[in-house]
Design an enzyme around this catalytic site. Structure first.
Site, PDB file in Angstrom:
ATOM      1  N   GLU A   1       0.805  -1.234   0.000  1.00 46.08           N
ATOM      2  CA  GLU A   1       0.000   0.000   0.000  1.00 46.08           C
ATOM      3  C   GLU A   1       0.835   1.279   0.000  1.00 46.08           C
ATOM      4  OE1 GLU A   1      -2.699  -0.440   3.299  1.00 46.08           O
ATOM      5  OE2 GLU A   1      -3.681  -2.191   2.431  1.00 46.08           O
TER       6      GLU A   1
ATOM      7  N   ASN B   1       2.116  -5.058  -3.189  1.00 44.99           N
ATOM      8  CA  ASN B   1       0.724  -5.419  -2.898  1.00 44.99           C
ATOM      9  C   ASN B   1      -0.103  -4.164  -2.602  1.00 44.99           C
ATOM     10  OD1 ASN B   1      -1.167  -7.608  -2.264  1.00 44.99           O
ATOM     11  ND2 ASN B   1      -1.038  -6.915  -0.133  1.00 44.99           N
TER      12      ASN B   1
ATOM     13  N   HIS C   1     -10.269  -6.496  -2.078  1.00 43.48           N
ATOM     14  CA  HIS C   1     -11.326  -6.309  -1.080  1.00 43.48           C
ATOM     15  C   HIS C   1     -12.480  -5.655  -1.834  1.00 43.48           C
ATOM     16  CE1 HIS C   1      -8.799  -7.482   2.210  1.00 43.48           C
ATOM     17  NE2 HIS C   1      -7.869  -6.614   1.831  1.00 43.48           N
TER      18      HIS C   1
ATOM     19  N   GLU D   1      -5.900 -10.949  -1.161  1.00 43.87           N
ATOM     20  CA  GLU D   1      -6.697 -10.729   0.076  1.00 43.87           C
ATOM     21  C   GLU D   1      -8.184 -10.661  -0.244  1.00 43.87           C
ATOM     22  OE1 GLU D   1      -5.304  -7.359   2.332  1.00 43.87           O
ATOM     23  OE2 GLU D   1      -3.205  -7.781   1.920  1.00 43.87           O
TER      24      GLU D   1
ATOM     25  N   ASP E   1     -12.025 -10.607  -0.437  1.00 41.07           N
ATOM     26  CA  ASP E   1     -13.281 -10.813   0.276  1.00 41.07           C
ATOM     27  C   ASP E   1     -14.348  -9.979  -0.437  1.00 41.07           C
ATOM     28  OD1 ASP E   1     -12.517  -8.288   1.334  1.00 41.07           O
ATOM     29  OD2 ASP E   1     -11.940  -9.150   3.252  1.00 41.07           O
TER      30      ASP E   1
HETATM   31  C1  XIL Z   1      -5.924  -6.385   8.500  1.00 42.70           C
HETATM   32  C2  XIL Z   1      -6.224  -7.615   9.356  1.00 42.70           C
HETATM   33  O1  XIL Z   1      -7.115  -8.427   8.669  1.00 42.70           O
HETATM   34  C3  XIL Z   1      -6.810  -7.204  10.692  1.00 42.70           C
HETATM   35  O2  XIL Z   1      -6.925  -8.330  11.548  1.00 42.70           O
HETATM   36  C4  XIL Z   1      -5.916  -6.141  11.344  1.00 42.70           C
HETATM   37  O3  XIL Z   1      -6.536  -5.678  12.520  1.00 42.70           O
HETATM   38  C5  XIL Z   1      -5.656  -4.987  10.408  1.00 42.70           C
HETATM   39  O4  XIL Z   1      -5.105  -5.480   9.192  1.00 42.70           O
HETATM   40  N1  XIL Z   1      -4.837  -4.728   3.790  1.00 42.70           N
HETATM   41  C6  XIL Z   1      -3.783  -5.475   4.236  1.00 42.70           C
HETATM   42  C7  XIL Z   1      -3.958  -6.350   5.426  1.00 42.70           C
HETATM   43  O5  XIL Z   1      -2.739  -5.530   3.574  1.00 42.70           O
HETATM   44  O6  XIL Z   1      -2.777  -6.501   6.162  1.00 42.70           O
HETATM   45  C8  XIL Z   1      -5.057  -5.853   6.318  1.00 42.70           C
HETATM   46  O7  XIL Z   1      -5.262  -6.824   7.340  1.00 42.70           O
HETATM   47  C9  XIL Z   1      -6.321  -5.614   5.531  1.00 42.70           C
HETATM   48  C10 XIL Z   1      -6.089  -4.571   4.473  1.00 42.70           C
END
Ligand code: XIL
Length: 371
Positions: free
Chosen positions: A179, A220, A256, A286, A288
């Site tokens: 990020e 990422n 996401h 990641e 969802d």
């Molecule tokens: C999130 C985790 O899922 C949570 O448990 C934590 O509190 C905060 O981080 N992008 C990312 C991840 O790269 O590391 C993040 O994970 C979600 C967003």
């Protein structure tokens, strides 16, 4: 079938020798699934556990991953069982983050991360390390300190060497930088940018490569999956890194997403394709899909969710440079979404009772059809 995977042929041959048993689905979900994946009632029936998602993904030339949390891994036997059975890629959801590992300068506690790595090794899973450089989850001692450029470089270098060396040969790939681009498409104004300057990105990749020359190294980010300001900026960044011979092997699309704003398959494909032309791999890192629970029928929302998972799997299956799909969590009750966005949701493949949801069935069918 993915043409770029020779190993796949052997796997699909082995799987063909297994009997694929369909059992009829008596739960009254079949209409929804029929509509959802365009198959007849017989085909929409559930695939038995002999065909886990990880096996089906592998037979289609892909890996199926999930992020993993230490608490349920320690305390919840069903979590462990589903994890080991259904997934063959693991990403520690928090346990390898800087703030999690280091409580004081030079002081590391690897207990949680080690346990996750051991589980993965015992279950024949690959580990995607997450994440070496991020603007969040930093140790207090670092966040609250005043650092010169040289000191900040030293801290970052030591951190990367400590973590990557420890897991050399165990962690197959790393999110090296996470990020680093803002939503406006500029470099994020993080502590790393402020203390070291824009070079921190290429330094991080070079140090990670020096610490484990065999590890595959990724940039990422979120909201950079489709074509737009942010993904163009990510593209430009990784293009420049490639031009400078910085050891970067791919880009992670966090993915996401939500049923309110489904990603366009066409745009995601085009983005993956332009990265392929740079010689870069793409991982869905990641995923969802938020359904925004309210009083509308849940079954419709779950069907829309399943369609999005299926579309992204198809996009990845079609791309020679995309070989893995990871969901950000195993089951809905462990998802970060309700906590982070402060509302109930159900964004993953398994519900809170570890029952597979329509999204699971849709992914199974998609992999099965692409073997
Ligand atoms: C999130 C985790 O899922 C949570 O448990 C934590 O509190 C905060 O981080 N992008 C990312 C991840 O790269 O590391 C993040 O994970 C979600 C967003």
């Amino acid at each position: 079938m993915k043409s770029n995977n020779i190993f796949k042929k052997f796997i699909s041959f082995s799987l063909a020798t297994l009997s694929v048993i369909f059992i009829s689905n008596c739960k009254g979900e079949s209409n929804q699934k029929t509509e959802l994946i365009g198959l007849n009632n017989f085909e929409t029936a559930k695939i038995t556990q002999t065909q886990s998602l990880r096996n089906l993904a592998e037979s289609a030339g892909m890996r199926m991953g999930t992020s993993v949390l230490i608490n349920p891994l320690r305390e919840d036997g069903t979590y462990r069982e589903v994890l080991g059975r259904e997934f063959n890629n693991l990403t520690p959801e928090n346990a390898m983050k800087f703030g999690q590992l280091s409580t004081a300068r030079g002081n590391y506690n690897f207990a949680d991360a080690d346990e996750i790595v051991a589980f993965a090794q015992n279950h024949n899973m690959q580990i995607h390390g997450h994440t070496l450089v991020w603007h969040r989850n930093l140790p207090d001692w670092f966040k609250n300190g005043q650092w010169s450029r040289q000191e900040a470089m030293k801290i970052l270098r030591e951190h990367i060497f400590t973590v990557v060396r420890r897991y050399r040969g165990k962690v197959t790939s790393w999110d090296v930088v996470n990020e680093a681009i803002s939503d406006q498409g500029t470099l994020r104004d993080s502590i790393w940018l402020q203390t070291i300057g824009p070079e921190y990105i290429e330094m991080a990749f070079r140090w990670a490569h020096a610490a484990d020359p065999k590890a595959r190294l990724f940039y990422n980010d979120y909201n950079a999956e489709q074509l737009g300001k942010k993904s163009h900026a990510v593209y430009k960044l990784v293009q420049q890194l490639r031009q400078k011979d910085v050891p970067i092997h791919g880009v992670g699309f966090q993915m996401h997403t939500s049923i309110k704003k489904p990603p366009s398959s066409k745009a995601v494909s085009a983005n993956i394709e332009r990265l392929e032309k740079l010689g870069l791999e793409v991982k869905i890192t990641e995923m969802d899909v938020k359904i925004h629970e309210d009083d509308k029928p849940r079954s419709e929302k779950l069907a829309a969710q399943a369609k999005i998972y299926q579309n992204i799997a198809n996009v990845c299956l079609k791309a020679p440079n995309c070989n893995s799909l990871t969901t950000w969590g195993v089951a809905d009750h462990w998802s970060w979404v309700p906590k982070f966005f402060n509302r109930t949701d159900a964004p993953l493949l398994f519900d809170e009772f570890y029952q597979p949801k329509p999204a699971y069935t849709a992914l199974s069918e998609t992999f099965y059809q692409n073997k």
